[in-house]
Write a protein that holds these residues in place. Structure first.
Motif, mmCIF file in Angstrom:
data_model
loop_
_atom_site.group_PDB
_atom_site.id
_atom_site.type_symbol
_atom_site.label_atom_id
_atom_site.label_comp_id
_atom_site.label_asym_id
_atom_site.label_seq_id
_atom_site.Cartn_x
_atom_site.Cartn_y
_atom_site.Cartn_z
ATOM 1 N N ILE A 31 0.824 -1.212 0.000
ATOM 2 C CA ILE A 31 0.000 0.000 0.000
ATOM 3 C C ILE A 31 0.860 1.265 0.000
ATOM 4 C CG2 ILE A 31 -2.060 -1.014 1.011
ATOM 5 C CD1 ILE A 31 -1.107 0.017 3.746
ATOM 6 N N PRO A 34 -0.059 5.090 -3.678
ATOM 7 C CA PRO A 34 -1.429 5.594 -3.815
ATOM 8 C C PRO A 34 -1.748 5.944 -5.268
ATOM 9 C CG PRO A 34 0.007 7.292 -2.929
ATOM 10 C CD PRO A 34 0.826 6.035 -3.000
ATOM 11 N N LEU A 39 -5.914 5.971 -1.782
ATOM 12 C CA LEU A 39 -5.649 4.531 -1.886
ATOM 13 C C LEU A 39 -6.955 3.822 -2.210
ATOM 14 C CD1 LEU A 39 -3.487 2.267 -1.506
ATOM 15 C CD2 LEU A 39 -4.313 2.064 0.842
ATOM 16 N N PRO A 43 -6.876 -2.598 -3.318
ATOM 17 C CA PRO A 43 -5.515 -2.863 -2.826
ATOM 18 C C PRO A 43 -5.429 -2.889 -1.295
ATOM 19 C CG PRO A 43 -5.450 -1.258 -4.598
ATOM 20 C CD PRO A 43 -6.888 -1.460 -4.244
ATOM 21 N N TYR A 44 -6.227 -2.036 -0.641
ATOM 22 C CA TYR A 44 -6.188 -2.037 0.827
ATOM 23 C C TYR A 44 -6.797 -3.323 1.383
ATOM 24 C CZ TYR A 44 -6.344 -0.524 5.638
ATOM 25 O OH TYR A 44 -6.145 -0.447 6.998
ATOM 26 N N PHE A 47 -4.282 -6.016 1.012
ATOM 27 C CA PHE A 47 -3.278 -5.823 2.065
ATOM 28 C C PHE A 47 -3.767 -6.397 3.393
ATOM 29 C CE2 PHE A 47 -3.109 -2.764 5.650
ATOM 30 C CZ PHE A 47 -1.799 -2.955 6.086
ATOM 31 N N THR A 95 1.342 -7.090 -4.907
ATOM 32 C CA THR A 95 -0.020 -6.770 -5.343
ATOM 33 C C THR A 95 -0.431 -7.544 -6.591
ATOM 34 O OG1 THR A 95 0.876 -4.865 -6.536
ATOM 35 C CG2 THR A 95 0.000 -4.461 -4.331
ATOM 36 N N SER A 268 -0.899 0.642 8.329
ATOM 37 C CA SER A 268 -1.653 1.674 7.606
ATOM 38 C C SER A 268 -1.074 3.055 7.905
ATOM 39 C CB SER A 268 -3.130 1.624 8.005
ATOM 40 O OG SER A 268 -3.715 0.395 7.661
ATOM 41 N N ALA A 271 2.233 3.547 6.096
ATOM 42 C CA ALA A 271 2.038 3.948 4.701
ATOM 43 C C ALA A 271 1.569 5.392 4.621
ATOM 44 C CB ALA A 271 1.033 3.013 4.026
#
Length: 365
Positions: A31, A34, A39, A43-44, A47, A95, A268, A271
């Motif tokens: 992550i 962005p 974001l 993808p989150y 993650f 990813t 989080s 990031a």
């Protein structure tokens, strides 16, 4: 109730944890990029799923050692096999799930099979008579079957079965938690093991923010970031070391599950701090992303209050802590047009939490 003697964390356990330093750095990288000012949700979500899969693997190994580990041959070989497979798993975290699908999930399969072997061979002469061992074995077997079926089917549809397998391993113990006997858990050892994974996660955060510590030593942004991170860690130390009653009989479910989501929250925020110098990232998104991570972190931390020594924190204390958090986040919102303003507001929230807890635990004359 007999006195609980803390089980010593072995050198091999610490050696095993080293691969998770690398795994956590790989997870955070998922992550770090962005798009469109923020974001995207997918993808989150990917993650978060990878964090859950990796953490549930770590937890099953830690629980086996906690309950049955005595540095025997079966324990040591099991740790080394898991570490070997975990190295492949960590190296295939990214990813682009389609490119690493087979290697990643084959490593998961090996780790899960190894865990089943450890629980069956290292927990006594009649392992399946132990309700906890039986529950662990059934859960891990279901995860193994789901992941194996996913690998056989292939990426297009099999990925959903592999994810399902990880979620079974993570969530199924909650549905059968009464099968686990509290007096089987060495709680001081469990607290120490979980604290170590949080220290590793904070280490990843520190490594990522070092790029702001350049030029003059009096750097306002660097000072604000350092205060923010130090206060986050300070509140964790106070809760996990000073407030929790380490010598109690408990299954430790709240502690374990809260730590999984604590890792999600910390990574989080790691990031989010990395986004500070990316001009394409919306300042409002940055404020929301860091604030939600901060709120999630403190919710997870204070959930562990169920293990605190009696009378240490009450409802009024948690109300004050919530108010301090709201004030700090509000200041960050008011100053959200600048990176320094956002970090200062959040640092104020964390310093307030840490200061309040210190005020409560330090004896007054």
């Amino acid at each position: 109730m007999k006195a609980i003697v803390a089980k010593r964390v072995s050198m091999l356990e610490l050696f095993y944890d080293l691969i998770f330093v690398y795994a956590i750095s790989r997870i955070t990288a998922m992550i770090h990029y962005p798009a469109a000012g923020g974001l995207p949700v997918l993808p989150y979500l990917e993650f978060a799923i990878v964090v859950i899969i990796v953490m549930q693997i770590w937890l099953y190994q830690a629980l086996y050692i906690n309950r049955f580990g005595e540095s025997r041959l079966v324990d040591n070989i099991g740790l080394l096999i898991s570490m070997y497979a975990m190295t492949y798993l960590a190296n295939n975290i990214n990813t682009e799930w389609s490119t690493t699908f087979r290697t990643f999930n084959t490593a998961v399969l090996l780790i899960v099979a190894n865990l089943i072997w450890q629980y069956l061979c290292g927990s006594g002469s009649n392992p399946l008579q132990d309700r906890g061992v039986r529950a662990f074995t059934i859960t891990l077997s279901l995860e193994f079957i789901a992941v194996l079926a996913g690998l056989v089917i292939g990426y297009r549809y099999g990925i959903y079965l592999c994810v399902l397998g990880g979620l079974i391993g993570f969530l199924m113990p909650l549905t059968i938690y009464r099968q686990f006997v509290p007096d089987k858990v060495n709680f001081p050892h469990l607290v120490e093991r979980l604290s170590l994974i949080i220290i590793i996660t904070f280490g990843e955060m520190l490594v990522n923010v070092t790029r702001y510590f350049t030029g003059t030593l009096v750097n306002p942004l660097a000072l604000a970031i350092f205060a923010f991170v130090a206060a986050l860690f300070g509140t964790y130390i106070i809760q996990s070391e000073l407030l929790i009653n380490h010598h109690q009989q408990t299954r430790g479910f709240v502690l374990m599950y809260s730590h999984v989501f604590t890792v999600v929250a910390l990574l989080s925020m790691t990031a989010g701090l990395d986004y500070l110098t990316i001009s394409a990232v919306s300042q409002t998104f940055l404020w929301v992303f860091l604030s939600v991570g901060l709120i999630a972190y403190y919710i997870c931390l204070y959930f562990n209050g169920v293990y605190n020594r009696r009378g240490r924190l009450g409802k009024s204390d948690y109300c004050w802590l919530a108010l301090i958090l709201v004030v700090g986040i509000s200041v960050a919102f008011a100053w959200r047009r600048s990176d320094l303003g956002i970090v200062c507001g959040l640092a104020l929230a964390s310093l307030g939490q840490c200061g309040y807890l210190l005020f409560k635990i330090v004896p007054r004359k």
